[in-house]
Design a protein around this motif. Structure first.
Motif, PDB file in Angstrom:
ATOM      1  N   VAL A 165      17.956  65.758  32.366  1.00 12.05           N
ATOM      2  CA  VAL A 165      18.076  66.771  33.425  1.00 12.05           C
ATOM      3  C   VAL A 165      18.979  67.943  33.061  1.00 12.05           C
ATOM      4  O   VAL A 165      19.043  68.920  33.813  1.00 12.05           O
ATOM      5  CB  VAL A 165      18.608  66.133  34.728  1.00 12.05           C
ATOM      6  N   SER A 166      19.666  67.894  31.936  1.00 16.53           N
ATOM      7  CA  SER A 166      20.718  68.880  31.721  1.00 16.53           C
ATOM      8  C   SER A 166      20.282  70.153  30.999  1.00 16.53           C
ATOM      9  O   SER A 166      21.079  71.076  30.852  1.00 16.53           O
ATOM     10  CB  SER A 166      21.903  68.248  30.980  1.00 16.53           C
ATOM     11  N   GLN A 167      19.029  70.217  30.533  1.00 16.39           N
ATOM     12  CA  GLN A 167      18.578  71.465  29.915  1.00 16.39           C
ATOM     13  C   GLN A 167      18.419  72.580  30.953  1.00 16.39           C
ATOM     14  O   GLN A 167      18.605  73.747  30.648  1.00 16.39           O
ATOM     15  CB  GLN A 167      17.248  71.248  29.195  1.00 16.39           C
ATOM     16  N   ASN A 168      18.054  72.205  32.170  1.00 21.09           N
ATOM     17  CA  ASN A 168      17.985  73.164  33.275  1.00 21.09           C
ATOM     18  C   ASN A 168      18.438  72.431  34.527  1.00 21.09           C
ATOM     19  O   ASN A 168      17.622  71.895  35.271  1.00 21.09           O
ATOM     20  CB  ASN A 168      16.561  73.720  33.432  1.00 21.09           C
ATOM     21  N   ILE A 169      19.748  72.406  34.717  1.00 22.78           N
ATOM     22  CA  ILE A 169      20.312  71.571  35.781  1.00 22.78           C
ATOM     23  C   ILE A 169      19.932  72.064  37.168  1.00 22.78           C
ATOM     24  O   ILE A 169      20.000  71.314  38.146  1.00 22.78           O
ATOM     25  CB  ILE A 169      21.854  71.496  35.622  1.00 22.78           C
ATOM     26  N   SER A 170      19.474  73.316  37.288  1.00 21.42           N
ATOM     27  CA  SER A 170      19.042  73.824  38.591  1.00 21.42           C
ATOM     28  C   SER A 170      17.801  73.090  39.090  1.00 21.42           C
ATOM     29  O   SER A 170      17.491  73.126  40.289  1.00 21.42           O
ATOM     30  CB  SER A 170      18.763  75.325  38.533  1.00 21.42           C
ATOM     31  N   LEU A 171      17.085  72.415  38.161  1.00 21.56           N
ATOM     32  CA  LEU A 171      15.883  71.662  38.539  1.00 21.56           C
ATOM     33  C   LEU A 171      16.175  70.171  38.736  1.00 21.56           C
ATOM     34  O   LEU A 171      15.242  69.372  38.788  1.00 21.56           O
ATOM     35  CB  LEU A 171      14.804  71.832  37.462  1.00 21.56           C
ATOM     36  N   LEU A 172      17.447  69.810  38.843  1.00 21.46           N
ATOM     37  CA  LEU A 172      17.838  68.401  38.937  1.00 21.46           C
ATOM     38  C   LEU A 172      17.014  67.628  39.963  1.00 21.46           C
ATOM     39  O   LEU A 172      16.441  66.573  39.662  1.00 21.46           O
ATOM     40  CB  LEU A 172      19.328  68.308  39.288  1.00 21.46           C
ATOM     41  N   GLU A 173      16.917  68.134  41.173  1.00 19.48           N
ATOM     42  CA  GLU A 173      16.198  67.418  42.223  1.00 19.48           C
ATOM     43  C   GLU A 173      14.696  67.375  41.944  1.00 19.48           C
ATOM     44  O   GLU A 173      14.023  66.411  42.325  1.00 19.48           O
ATOM     45  CB  GLU A 173      16.491  68.057  43.577  1.00 19.48           C
ATOM     46  N   ASP A 174      14.181  68.375  41.266  1.00 15.23           N
ATOM     47  CA  ASP A 174      12.750  68.405  40.941  1.00 15.23           C
ATOM     48  C   ASP A 174      12.413  67.366  39.873  1.00 15.23           C
ATOM     49  O   ASP A 174      11.352  66.747  39.914  1.00 15.23           O
ATOM     50  CB  ASP A 174      12.353  69.799  40.458  1.00 15.23           C
ATOM     51  N   TYR A 175      13.316  67.178  38.907  1.00 16.17           N
ATOM     52  CA  TYR A 175      13.129  66.103  37.923  1.00 16.17           C
ATOM     53  C   TYR A 175      13.067  64.752  38.632  1.00 16.17           C
ATOM     54  O   TYR A 175      12.143  63.952  38.428  1.00 16.17           O
ATOM     55  CB  TYR A 175      14.301  66.061  36.939  1.00 16.17           C
ATOM     56  N   ILE A 176      14.064  64.489  39.444  1.00 19.64           N
ATOM     57  CA  ILE A 176      14.205  63.176  40.076  1.00 19.64           C
ATOM     58  C   ILE A 176      13.062  62.904  41.051  1.00 19.64           C
ATOM     59  O   ILE A 176      12.625  61.759  41.216  1.00 19.64           O
ATOM     60  CB  ILE A 176      15.578  63.079  40.765  1.00 19.64           C
ATOM     61  N   ALA A 177      12.529  63.971  41.672  1.00 22.68           N
ATOM     62  CA  ALA A 177      11.393  63.813  42.587  1.00 22.68           C
ATOM     63  C   ALA A 177      10.166  63.270  41.880  1.00 22.68           C
ATOM     64  O   ALA A 177       9.241  62.763  42.526  1.00 22.68           O
ATOM     65  CB  ALA A 177      11.068  65.142  43.263  1.00 22.68           C
ATOM     66  N   GLY A 178      10.152  63.352  40.552  1.00 22.43           N
ATOM     67  CA  GLY A 178       9.024  62.814  39.796  1.00 22.43           C
ATOM     68  C   GLY A 178       8.998  61.304  39.732  1.00 22.43           C
ATOM     69  O   GLY A 178       8.005  60.723  39.280  1.00 22.43           O
ATOM     70  N   GLY A 179      10.085  60.642  40.170  1.00 27.73           N
ATOM     71  CA  GLY A 179      10.080  59.185  40.255  1.00 27.73           C
ATOM     72  C   GLY A 179      10.870  58.459  39.193  1.00 27.73           C
ATOM     73  O   GLY A 179      10.626  57.269  38.950  1.00 27.73           O
ATOM     74  N   SER A 180      11.836  59.128  38.572  1.00 27.16           N
ATOM     75  CA  SER A 180      12.622  58.477  37.522  1.00 27.16           C
ATOM     76  C   SER A 180      13.547  57.401  38.088  1.00 27.16           C
ATOM     77  O   SER A 180      13.953  57.449  39.249  1.00 27.16           O
ATOM     78  CB  SER A 180      13.461  59.522  36.768  1.00 27.16           C
ATOM     79  N   ASP A 181      13.862  56.432  37.231  1.00 26.51           N
ATOM     80  CA  ASP A 181      14.858  55.412  37.583  1.00 26.51           C
ATOM     81  C   ASP A 181      16.259  55.856  37.189  1.00 26.51           C
ATOM     82  O   ASP A 181      17.249  55.375  37.728  1.00 26.51           O
ATOM     83  CB  ASP A 181      14.554  54.095  36.857  1.00 26.51           C
ATOM     84  N   GLY A 182      16.317  56.741  36.210  1.00 27.00           N
ATOM     85  CA  GLY A 182      17.609  57.189  35.713  1.00 27.00           C
ATOM     86  C   GLY A 182      17.500  58.556  35.090  1.00 27.00           C
ATOM     87  O   GLY A 182      16.410  59.051  34.787  1.00 27.00           O
ATOM     88  N   VAL A 183      18.653  59.191  34.888  1.00 22.55           N
ATOM     89  CA  VAL A 183      18.712  60.513  34.269  1.00 22.55           C
ATOM     90  C   VAL A 183      19.570  60.441  33.012  1.00 22.55           C
ATOM     91  O   VAL A 183      20.517  59.660  32.926  1.00 22.55           O
ATOM     92  CB  VAL A 183      19.273  61.565  35.239  1.00 22.55           C
ATOM     93  N   THR A 184      19.211  61.261  32.034  1.00 23.84           N
ATOM     94  CA  THR A 184      20.009  61.385  30.825  1.00 23.84           C
ATOM     95  C   THR A 184      20.521  62.818  30.736  1.00 23.84           C
ATOM     96  O   THR A 184      19.926  63.748  31.279  1.00 23.84           O
ATOM     97  CB  THR A 184      19.188  61.068  29.561  1.00 23.84           C
ATOM     98  N   PHE A 185      21.641  62.962  30.063  1.00 24.41           N
ATOM     99  CA  PHE A 185      22.182  64.294  29.817  1.00 24.41           C
ATOM    100  C   PHE A 185      23.005  64.230  28.543  1.00 24.41           C
ATOM    101  O   PHE A 185      23.576  63.194  28.201  1.00 24.41           O
ATOM    102  CB  PHE A 185      23.004  64.815  30.998  1.00 24.41           C
ATOM    103  N   GLN A 186      23.033  65.344  27.814  1.00 24.05           N
ATOM    104  CA  GLN A 186      23.693  65.356  26.519  1.00 24.05           C
ATOM    105  C   GLN A 186      25.078  65.988  26.618  1.00 24.05           C
ATOM    106  O   GLN A 186      25.352  66.776  27.508  1.00 24.05           O
ATOM    107  CB  GLN A 186      22.846  66.068  25.462  1.00 24.05           C
ATOM    108  N   TRP A 187      25.914  65.652  25.669  1.00 24.62           N
ATOM    109  CA  TRP A 187      27.304  66.103  25.652  1.00 24.62           C
ATOM    110  C   TRP A 187      27.697  66.340  24.200  1.00 24.62           C
ATOM    111  O   TRP A 187      27.573  65.441  23.379  1.00 24.62           O
ATOM    112  CB  TRP A 187      28.169  65.014  26.284  1.00 24.62           C
ATOM    113  N   TYR A 188      28.153  67.540  23.895  1.00 24.28           N
ATOM    114  CA  TYR A 188      28.586  67.859  22.536  1.00 24.28           C
ATOM    115  C   TYR A 188      30.076  68.209  22.548  1.00 24.28           C
ATOM    116  O   TYR A 188      30.453  69.385  22.483  1.00 24.28           O
ATOM    117  CB  TYR A 188      27.766  69.027  21.980  1.00 24.28           C
TER     118      TYR A 188
END
Length: 228
Positions: A165-188
């Motif tokens: 979800v972190s490449q475009n965090i403004s779409l966070l709720e739209d990603y999750i609405a697709g039915g995911s069980d979990g979210v990933t995000f990267q950290w450098y």
């Protein structure tokens, strides 16, 4: 094989108990998303087997959307990512069908070293649909995520399915609405591709991970996994 034999040994010595594998779909698929039974797939099977021997769990990201050459030039490969750009992958119907086809075949693939399909292997803890997706339109984002998760579920697996979800965090709720069980995000925390050895003690950089989206109600419903 010699490198694969050595790496899980050292990981186990360090206390590592889980390993995310970013799969180069371009090496193991054709344009239609059919799984190719070749050396690359065999070595992935072998890695999963060797990690399993060391009690190291695997988390698989089947789709990458780019070539295998970085930082060198890409090879000429048969996979669907060689024909469709990352942006096309979410909206081009042929590309979407190729990804659905691939996900079904990938999860149903039986590892000859373990005798278990990826969807059934207890040492494979979950699947992340794709690496760092580049969506930009809400409705198409949700529709794409939903189709990919439906393809995974069509195999009968009950393992958790994650989406980045972190490449475009403004779409966070739209990603999750697709039915995911979990979210990933990267950290450098030390940057990316410094081109030199990183000097000094960087542990303080990972002492605290600030997530500006942590209080979003949709985010709180998801299992959470951070990598890199």
């Amino acid at each position: 094989e010699r490198i694969i034999d050595a790496d899980p040994y050292h990981m186990a010595k360090m206390g590592v108990n889980a390993f995310r594998v970013h799969v180069w779909d371009c090496e193991i698929t054709d344009k239609e998303g059919n799984l190719l039974n070749n050396e690359h797939l065999r070595l992935l099977d072998y890695l999963i087997y060797r990690l399993r021997e060391r009690n190291i769990y695997t988390f698989l990201t089947p789709i990458a959307y780019w070539g295998n050459g970085y930082p060198e030039p890409n090879e000429d490969l048969p996979g669907f990512s060689s024909f469709y750009s990352k942006g096309e992958a979410y909206v081009n119907e042929d590309a979407i069908r190729a990804q659905e086809n691939y996900l079904v075949q990938f999860l149903n693939h039986v590892n000859p070293y373990t005798g278990k399909a990826y969807k059934d292997d207890p040492m494979i803890v979950g699947f992340e649909i794709c690496n760092e997706p580049g969506h930009w339109r809400p409705a198409e984002t949700t529709a794409f995520v939903k189709r990919m998760i439906e393809a995974v579920r069509a195999t009968g697996t009950t393992k958790p399915v994650f989406y980045n979800v972190s490449q475009n965090i403004s779409l966070l709720e739209d990603y999750i609405a697709g039915g995911s069980d979990g979210v990933t995000f990267q950290w450098y925390p030390t940057g990316l591709v410094a081109g030199r050895e990183v000097q000094g003690n960087f542990l303080p950089h990972v002492d605290l991970y600030h997530m500006p989206f942590a209080d979003n109600p949709a985010f709180k419903t998801q299992a959470q996994l951070v990598y890199e």
